[in-house]
Design a protein around this motif. Structure first.
Motif, PDB file in Angstrom:
ATOM      1  N   ALA A  86       0.842  -1.271  -0.053  1.00  0.00           N
ATOM      2  CA  ALA A  86       0.052   0.082   0.097  1.00  0.00           C
ATOM      3  C   ALA A  86       0.778   1.257  -0.223  1.00  0.00           C
ATOM      4  N   PHE A  87       2.094   1.289   0.802  1.00  0.00           N
ATOM      5  CA  PHE A  87       3.051   2.487   0.866  1.00  0.00           C
ATOM      6  C   PHE A  87       3.428   2.610  -0.533  1.00  0.00           C
ATOM      7  N   ARG A  88       3.987   1.669  -1.462  1.00  0.00           N
ATOM      8  CA  ARG A  88       4.532   1.674  -2.357  1.00  0.00           C
ATOM      9  C   ARG A  88       3.596   2.134  -3.430  1.00  0.00           C
ATOM     10  N   ARG A  89       2.363   1.558  -3.292  1.00  0.00           N
ATOM     11  CA  ARG A  89       1.575   2.036  -4.253  1.00  0.00           C
ATOM     12  C   ARG A  89       0.854   3.537  -4.108  1.00  0.00           C
ATOM     13  N   THR A  90       0.869   3.732  -3.053  1.00  0.00           N
ATOM     14  CA  THR A  90       0.435   5.186  -2.743  1.00  0.00           C
ATOM     15  C   THR A  90       1.600   6.197  -3.136  1.00  0.00           C
ATOM     16  N   GLN A  91       2.896   5.760  -2.811  1.00  0.00           N
ATOM     17  CA  GLN A  91       3.718   6.506  -3.266  1.00  0.00           C
ATOM     18  C   GLN A  91       3.770   6.766  -4.800  1.00  0.00           C
ATOM     19  N   HIS A  92       3.694   5.569  -5.436  1.00  0.00           N
ATOM     20  CA  HIS A  92       3.520   5.472  -6.914  1.00  0.00           C
ATOM     21  C   HIS A  92       2.478   6.460  -7.507  1.00  0.00           C
ATOM     22  N   LEU A  93       1.283   6.193  -6.797  1.00  0.00           N
ATOM     23  CA  LEU A  93       0.120   7.156  -7.027  1.00  0.00           C
ATOM     24  C   LEU A  93       0.211   8.576  -7.066  1.00  0.00           C
ATOM     25  N   GLN A  94       1.104   8.907  -6.064  1.00  0.00           N
ATOM     26  CA  GLN A  94       1.412  10.256  -5.604  1.00  0.00           C
ATOM     27  C   GLN A  94       2.447  10.830  -6.569  1.00  0.00           C
ATOM     28  N   LEU A  95       3.335   9.986  -7.009  1.00  0.00           N
ATOM     29  CA  LEU A  95       4.468  10.309  -7.988  1.00  0.00           C
ATOM     30  C   LEU A  95       3.664  10.660  -9.184  1.00  0.00           C
ATOM     31  N   GLU A  96       2.822   9.841  -9.554  1.00  0.00           N
ATOM     32  CA  GLU A  96       1.899  10.072 -10.870  1.00  0.00           C
ATOM     33  C   GLU A  96       1.119  11.201 -10.959  1.00  0.00           C
ATOM     34  N   ALA A  97       0.395  11.378  -9.658  1.00  0.00           N
ATOM     35  CA  ALA A  97      -0.378  12.569  -9.571  1.00  0.00           C
ATOM     36  C   ALA A  97       0.634  13.985  -9.552  1.00  0.00           C
ATOM     37  N   ALA A  98       1.908  13.824  -9.063  1.00  0.00           N
ATOM     38  CA  ALA A  98       2.523  14.960  -9.036  1.00  0.00           C
ATOM     39  C   ALA A  98       2.784  15.264 -10.839  1.00  0.00           C
ATOM     40  N   LYS A  99       3.414  14.091 -11.379  1.00  0.00           N
ATOM     41  CA  LYS A  99       3.536  14.304 -12.790  1.00  0.00           C
ATOM     42  C   LYS A  99       2.379  14.740 -13.522  1.00  0.00           C
ATOM     43  N   ARG A 100       1.259  14.318 -13.220  1.00  0.00           N
ATOM     44  CA  ARG A 100      -0.034  14.782 -13.708  1.00  0.00           C
ATOM     45  C   ARG A 100      -0.179  16.281 -13.498  1.00  0.00           C
ATOM     46  N   ARG A 101       0.030  16.813 -12.055  1.00  0.00           N
ATOM     47  CA  ARG A 101       0.040  18.057 -11.900  1.00  0.00           C
ATOM     48  C   ARG A 101       0.836  18.899 -12.697  1.00  0.00           C
ATOM     49  N   GLU A 102       2.035  18.359 -12.800  1.00  0.00           N
ATOM     50  CA  GLU A 102       3.029  19.207 -13.609  1.00  0.00           C
ATOM     51  C   GLU A 102       2.652  18.968 -15.045  1.00  0.00           C
ATOM     52  N   ALA A 103       2.072  18.095 -15.593  1.00  0.00           N
ATOM     53  CA  ALA A 103       1.560  18.114 -17.059  1.00  0.00           C
ATOM     54  C   ALA A 103       0.400  19.199 -16.908  1.00  0.00           C
ATOM     55  N   GLU A 104      -0.327  19.118 -16.216  1.00  0.00           N
ATOM     56  CA  GLU A 104      -1.413  20.146 -16.126  1.00  0.00           C
ATOM     57  C   GLU A 104      -1.036  21.750 -16.098  1.00  0.00           C
ATOM     58  N   GLU A 105       0.065  21.766 -15.199  1.00  0.00           N
ATOM     59  CA  GLU A 105       0.519  23.031 -15.185  1.00  0.00           C
ATOM     60  C   GLU A 105       1.189  23.533 -16.617  1.00  0.00           C
ATOM     61  N   ALA A 106       1.843  22.674 -17.052  1.00  0.00           N
ATOM     62  CA  ALA A 106       2.551  22.829 -18.295  1.00  0.00           C
ATOM     63  C   ALA A 106       1.482  23.071 -19.509  1.00  0.00           C
ATOM     64  N   LEU A 107       0.479  22.290 -19.409  1.00  0.00           N
ATOM     65  CA  LEU A 107      -0.624  22.433 -20.381  1.00  0.00           C
ATOM     66  C   LEU A 107      -1.422  23.654 -20.064  1.00  0.00           C
ATOM     67  N   LYS A 108      -1.673  24.133 -18.904  1.00  0.00           N
ATOM     68  CA  LYS A 108      -2.201  25.359 -18.771  1.00  0.00           C
ATOM     69  C   LYS A 108      -1.220  26.447 -19.165  1.00  0.00           C
ATOM     70  N   HIS A 109       0.016  26.381 -18.931  1.00  0.00           N
ATOM     71  CA  HIS A 109       0.756  27.525 -19.504  1.00  0.00           C
ATOM     72  C   HIS A 109       0.852  27.452 -20.878  1.00  0.00           C
ATOM     73  N   SER A 110       0.816  26.202 -21.426  1.00  0.00           N
ATOM     74  CA  SER A 110       0.708  26.097 -22.909  1.00  0.00           C
ATOM     75  C   SER A 110      -0.447  26.963 -23.573  1.00  0.00           C
ATOM     76  N   GLN A 111      -1.635  26.398 -22.907  1.00  0.00           N
ATOM     77  CA  GLN A 111      -2.903  26.920 -23.385  1.00  0.00           C
ATOM     78  C   GLN A 111      -2.882  28.450 -23.102  1.00  0.00           C
ATOM     79  N   ARG A 112      -2.472  29.048 -22.126  1.00  0.00           N
ATOM     80  CA  ARG A 112      -2.218  30.367 -21.884  1.00  0.00           C
ATOM     81  C   ARG A 112      -1.418  30.974 -22.893  1.00  0.00           C
ATOM     82  N   LEU A 113      -0.119  30.427 -23.342  1.00  0.00           N
ATOM     83  CA  LEU A 113       0.707  30.812 -24.178  1.00  0.00           C
ATOM     84  C   LEU A 113      -0.088  30.807 -25.720  1.00  0.00           C
ATOM     85  N   GLU A 114      -0.639  29.669 -25.913  1.00  0.00           N
ATOM     86  CA  GLU A 114      -1.669  29.592 -27.279  1.00  0.00           C
ATOM     87  C   GLU A 114      -2.576  30.674 -27.341  1.00  0.00           C
ATOM     88  N   ALA A 115      -3.141  31.123 -26.307  1.00  0.00           N
ATOM     89  CA  ALA A 115      -4.250  32.091 -26.415  1.00  0.00           C
ATOM     90  C   ALA A 115      -3.495  33.532 -26.409  1.00  0.00           C
TER      91      ALA A 115
END
Length: 717
Positions: free
Chosen positions: A309-338
């Protein structure tokens, strides 16, 4: 969010530690309790076994004692010669007695010289003296009752197992010593009995005299050993002479044992029973191992599950962190696009404005230019500059990154100011229609986020129409709200007059019914790869919900879509005051001394020349350090300081702070086109003139700042 994730991981780590520490602690407690319980059980077993051994020894010695008493009665009145004459009959009787009692090896009758008158072994007995045996000479001098001797080896010609003697004194009528009656007792009899009742591993039995002489022992060890009265065993028995329990290393073999002992009533004999402590520990280990068979797998399984459970949670949190980074990057990209789409249109407009300015300047340079045409060209330049300043301010408002800062504004007025930007963003092929109310429609929300939401909805509508069509922007007060706002309407009616609704309707392709429920999800888009991020409508949704409102959509394939943004309406009495017009005429300087600080030489010369023509006395420097030197040396020369904010080295704000630190009371007016410091910290109470500025506007601000200083100085006097 990250703190909650760290807390969840820390909780799992604590649970993993607890999954090991708690079972170990419980096992240690259970082991201690089990060990003490095992000791108690062992002590009870020893006591029960000791009871049996004591009863057995008591009965054996009582039987032997009665037999010796009977023999003594048989020969009491007989002389030695009579006994010898009756030897065959007495031999037979003694033999029957020895055969009847398995604990006896033989029975004897001795005369006063220690010679056998009769015994159960040989008839007639050999002429042999046993006066040196302890069971004989112990009775010579006094009557001591029943005597129990040490373990002896048969004297030839007699053979067989070793024995110890139990004897009584033969006395005449006058009490004089005339011989001994003795029974030879087999230690093996007691040891065989102990072997039957002590079948447990590590069992121990011993029988000995009170002086420490051992008579029988199981396991069969040295019977000739005598316990030291001053040793551990002797001291323990001396402390509790009747009965007791002790844990000792037995002297004959050095093994540690738990031993119980008891005095045989009426006889100088102790019997003891015990268990090896290693056998007791073995019982305890057997019990504990049974718990471990079930406890260890269960604990290991729980730990493995928690680790997983610890490793799974850690993995999910890493995935969530990567997803947040991707979201921020996409938000920034979307803002730059606009922003890229917006700045493309702004650049087009700027080029048009620069063309107007350049052409007007060229025409102004022509000779023999009429006054009417010269004034027309100057007016065109002024209008172009005003439009450029407006485009710049809109671009800065759109580009800022900040958290929500609610303010009260009129949605209708804001839509009017956005029209030009939207026209630039959407392109000439899009027809824009605005339907705005006459009365103010006030809301309390973040104006910058509102503009971004409008741009996102307009961009979404343009893409749905493939860059060609008609968009209608409508602002109205909402007298009723859709069902999705039912949870808001009950509480909002008591707090404010309702909602302001902004609708954006397009003539595009529409949205399929199956996708309507997902269009506000982050990253959801029906556009092709590279044509959209799927974050535009999610920004609208987040802004609406965070502002206490809602956004809805109505769409039909082939008939276009209508997005409705609902924002809580603000009371009418919160309508902000209209700013004072900035078209006031220039104010004459009348000799007012101004220190101008501007690193851009052309702009500094422009301000200096314009102010000089109005009658101001100008001192121009190109950096804040030189300006501060002038002020420190000749502060009374200047009525006001006019400084740019953004300069190399010391900025205008740094100069203002340095003047405050040195108590230089000359008022300062700042100017800037854009400053990150000002956008974050504000103007800190200083007068501010936004670039581009006119000489008329600048002279009014300088005159006002100097007048405030004169008023303060007069009040101080």
């Amino acid at each position: 969010m990250q703190g909650a994730q760290r807390n969840s991981l820390r909780l799992l780590q604590w649970m993993m530690a607890a999954s090991l520490a708690l079972p170990i602690a419980l096992f240690a407690i259970a082991s201690t309790i089990s060990y003490n319980s095992t000791l108690d059980i062992a002590d009870r077993e020893i006591e029960r076994t000791l009871d049996v051994a004591h009863e057995h020894a008591l009965k054996v010695f009582e039987t032997i004692d009665r037999s010796l008493a009977e023999l003594n009665e048989v020969v009491r009145d007989l002389s030695d010669d009579t006994i010898r004459s009756r030897e065959p009959a007495l031999h037979k009787r003694l033999k029957q007695l020895a055969d009847a009692l398995p604990q006896l090896k033989s029975a004897w009758i001795f005369d006063a010289n220690g010679k056998s008158l009769v015994n159960s072994l040989a008839s007639p007995p050999p002429n042999q003296s046993f006066a040196d045996r302890d069971y004989f000479y112990s009775h010579v001098d006094q009557s001591i009752g029943t005597f129990i001797g040490t373990v002896l080896t048969p004297r030839p010609p007699y053979q067989g197992a070793r024995f110890f003697g139990v004897s009584r004194r033969r006395s005449s009528d006058d009490g004089s010593f005339i011989g001994v009656i003795q029974a030879s007792v087999l230690p093996e009899y007691f040891e065989s009995f102990y072997a039957r009742i002590g079948s447990d591993p590590g069992s121990f039995f011993a029988m000995g005299r009170t002086d420490g002489v051992l008579l029988a022992q199981l396991p069969r060890l040295d019977r000739d050993f005598r316990l030291d009265p001053n040793g551990q065993v002797g001291r323990s028995i001396a402390a509790h002479p009747v009965h007791g329990l002790m844990t000792i290393a037995w002297p004959t073999d050095g093994l540690e044992r738990r031993i119980g002992y008891r005095r045989v009533a009426g006889y100088p004999i102790y019997v003891s029973a015990g268990l090896e402590t290693s056998a007791i520990r073995g019982r305890w280990l057997t019990t504990i191992s049974q718990h471990l068979v079930f406890g260890l797998p269960a604990t290991a399984l729980l730990f493995i599950l928690l680790a997983f459970a610890f490793r799974r949670t850690q993995h999910l949190q890493l995935e969530a962190a990567k997803r947040r980074e991707a979201e921020e990057a996409l938000k920034h990209s979307q803002r730059l696009e606009a922003l890229g789409q917006l700045t493309g249109g702004v650049a087009h407009d700027f080029n048009n404005l620069l063309t107007v300015i350049r052409a007007s300047v060229d025409l102004l340079n022509r000779p023999q230019l009429s006054e009417e045409r010269r004034q027309r060209y100057i007016t065109a330049i002024g209008e172009a500059v005003a439009r450029a300043a407006k485009l710049t301010s809109q671009l800065l408002a759109f580009a800022r990154r900040q958290t929500l800062k609610p303010e009260v504004f009129d949605v209708g007025e804001r839509m009017r100011s956005l029209r030009d930007m939207l026209a630039t963003l959407l392109g000439p092929a899009i027809e824009i229609v605005t339907q705005l109310p006459a009365e103010p429609c006030l809301v309390s929300a973040d104006a910058g986020q509102f503009e971004t939401a409008m741009i996102n909805m307009a961009t979404n509508a343009r893409d749905a129409m493939q860059g060609k069509g008609r968009i209608v922007f409508t602002v109205h007060a909402a007298t009723s709200v859709p069902d999705t706002l039912a949870h808001l309407s009950g509480s909002q009616t008591l707090k404010n007059p309702g909602f302001i609704c902004v609708t954006v309707s397009d003539s595009g392709v529409g949205i399929p019914a199956g996708q309507l429920g997902r269009i506000f999800e982050p990253f959801f888009t029906t556009k092709q790869v590279g044509q959209g991020t799927g974050l535009g409508l999610s920004q609208v949704f987040g802004f609406a919900r965070q502002s206490g409102g809602e956004v809805t959509v109505v769409s039909e394939v082939g008939q276009g879509s209508t997005f409705s943004l609902y924002l809580p309406r603000a009371p009418a009495d919160l309508l902000p005051r209209s700013p004072a017009p900035t078209t006031a005429p220039a104010v004459a300087g009348s000799g007012m001394s101004v220190l101008v600080v501007e690193d851009n030489i052309e702009l500094g010369n422009f301000a200096a020349d314009g102010l000089t023509e109005l009658g101001y006395s100008i001192t121009l420097v190109d950096n804040a350090t030189d300006a501060l030197t002038e002020l420190v040396s000749h502060a009374d020369r200047f009525d006001v300081v006019f400084s740019d904010v953004v300069m190399p080295g010391m900025t205008g704000l740094d100069l203002a702070q340095a003047m405050c630190d040195r108590c230089i009371s000359v008022p300062i007016v700042l100017t800037t086109g854009y400053s990150q410091a000002l956008s974050q910290d504000g103007i800190a109470g200083f007068e501010l003139v936004q670039k581009p500025y006119s000489i008329e506007e600048l002279s009014g601000v300088l005159h006002r700042a100097a007048r405030v200083k004169r008023v303060r100085d007069g009040a101080a006097e």
